[in-house]
Structure formats: C-alpha cells, structure tokens
Design an enzyme around this catalytic site. Structure first.
Site, PDB file in Angstrom:
ATOM      1  N   HIS A  97       0.860  -1.191   0.000  1.00 64.35           N
ATOM      2  CA  HIS A  97       0.000   0.000   0.000  1.00 64.35           C
ATOM      3  C   HIS A  97       0.887   1.228   0.000  1.00 64.35           C
ATOM      4  CE1 HIS A  97      -2.825   3.087   1.008  1.00 64.35           C
ATOM      5  NE2 HIS A  97      -2.427   3.188   2.256  1.00 64.35           N
ATOM      6  N   HIS A  99       1.039   5.758  -1.118  1.00 62.40           N
ATOM      7  CA  HIS A  99       0.273   6.970  -1.389  1.00 62.40           C
ATOM      8  C   HIS A  99       0.773   7.576  -2.706  1.00 62.40           C
ATOM      9  CE1 HIS A  99      -0.576   7.477   3.229  1.00 62.40           C
ATOM     10  NE2 HIS A  99      -0.950   6.309   2.747  1.00 62.40           N
ATOM     11  N   TYR A 124      -0.279  -4.181 -20.823  1.00 57.63           N
ATOM     12  CA  TYR A 124       0.298  -4.637 -19.564  1.00 57.63           C
ATOM     13  C   TYR A 124      -0.541  -4.224 -18.365  1.00 57.63           C
ATOM     14  CZ  TYR A 124       4.354  -6.939 -21.388  1.00 57.63           C
ATOM     15  OH  TYR A 124       5.165  -7.851 -22.022  1.00 57.63           O
TER      16      TYR A 124
END
Length: 216
Positions: A97, A99, A124
């Site tokens: 994860h 930002h 892709y």
C-alpha cells in the site's frame, strides 16, 4: 499465484528491499505506506509509522494466525486491512500500500468509473493489474474500509482508496509492487494525455484473455 515457500528471513529481506525501492523512486514519502507478507504461521507487516525506505528486517512486526502481535515493532494500523485480504484470498502472499502521487491525483481529479478507476489503455495494465475499484474516502485505519476491500479481494488484485492511494496484493511482495507500479504508471499516462486515449476495444481485450489469461 503460487505458494511462497522461501524461508522467513528471505521474505523479511524482500519486504525491506521493495520498501527501499518504492521510497527511493518516490512511490511513497515520509512514513506513508505499508507492506506485508503471508507466512505459514501468520504474517509480517511493516511497523506503524515506519519509513519504507529505512526498514530493518529484524524490526518488522510479526503477528500470528489469530492476529496477535508476537514480535518486532508495533504493527501498522492497517493490520486489519491486510488480514482481511489474506483471509478472503488464500492465493495472496504479499500486499503493498502506498500513497502514490498520480493515483492519489486521479482520485482528486475524478476516476473513470467507481468500479474501474482507469479504462484499459495498455496491454500490460490489462495483463498485470486488471480492474481496480475505488473505495470511497474514510479515515486511515477505518474498519469499514477493511471490510469493503476484503469483500473484493478474491475478484481483483487491488483497490484504490480515495485521497489515500492504492493497495495491491499478489503472489509475493515483489509481484504486488510490480502490479502497483504498472497501475501508477497507467494513471500517469491517463492524466498527462490530452485528449484522453480510447480504451482497448472488446476484441483486443479478448485476445489478451486468450493469449495471457488476462482478467478484465
């Protein structure tokens, strides 16, 4: 996805290597973002408020199969999010994860559709990422977010949090990072293209499904 049978020490090293790579290339800044990996006896996850560019393999948080913190520094506040994904998708072995700038910018400018934040514009993107849904804004660590993502975890490879960035899962931490990078670059292409490119048509998508097993 295939089971990751490497020793825990190698997986710890991979988390730190991937974290440093993402940080050094600007995919995350400061103490933002988190990474985790599934183990046979639980999970590893980056500590709360840790900088992904300066991770210590020995200090990574370890939790057992019941979610109890057993060693290392205090786990990230997103632990419930990661646990929900692993429980809903047995094939997921790594989660990343960040930002990432262009994906956060996409949520601010407006995604293509709530169930598909970007149209299929490159092969892709279709092959390595697939459809990515938007998760409406809630504060970081909100348990409702974890529940929403867990409900989707078996159908997609990731989700995009409004104003917060992407979370992606794959067969290893490295492969999750590869998919996240492809998604971020697709967002960058989409935002910088004027006029907006046309999506790949149905025939092109079907060809990618037939040739590469793409999920779109």
């Amino acid at each position: 996805m295939t089971e990751d049978t490497r020793p825990e020490s190698r997986i710890r090293e991979e988390i730190c290597t991937v974290g440093a790579s993402l940080y050094n290339r600007g995919y995350t800044v400061g103490a933002a973002g988190n990474i985790s990996a599934r183990l046979d006896d639980g999970w590893l996850i980056t500590p709360t408020d840790a900088c992904l560019g300066r991770l210590d393999p020995a200090a990574l948080s370890k939790v057992d199969a019941a979610g109890n913190w057993v060693s290392g520094a205090k786990p990230s506040k997103t632990l419930a999010l990661h646990q929900g994904i692993y429980r809903a998708n047995p094939e997921a072995r790594g989660i990343v994860h960040t930002h990432s700038t262009h994906l956060v910018a996409l949520t601010l400018a407006g995604v293509w559709r709530p169930d598909e934040v970007l149209p299929p514009i490159t092969p892709y993107q279709v092959m390595k990422v697939g459809r990515i849904p938007l998760i409406a804004y809630r504060r970081p660590g909100d348990p409702q977010v974890a529940a929403e993502v867990a409900a989707l975890a078996a159908q997609v490879r990731g989700a995009l949090f409004e104003r917060l960035g992407p979370v992606v899962w794959e067969r290893s931490v490295a492969h999750a990072a590869y998919a996240l990078e492809e998604l971020e670059e697709t967002a960058r292409l989409w935002l910088m293209s004027q006029p907006r490119p046309e999506p790949l048509d149905a025939a092109a998508l079907e060809e990618l499904r037939a040739a590469f097993g793409a999920r779109w």
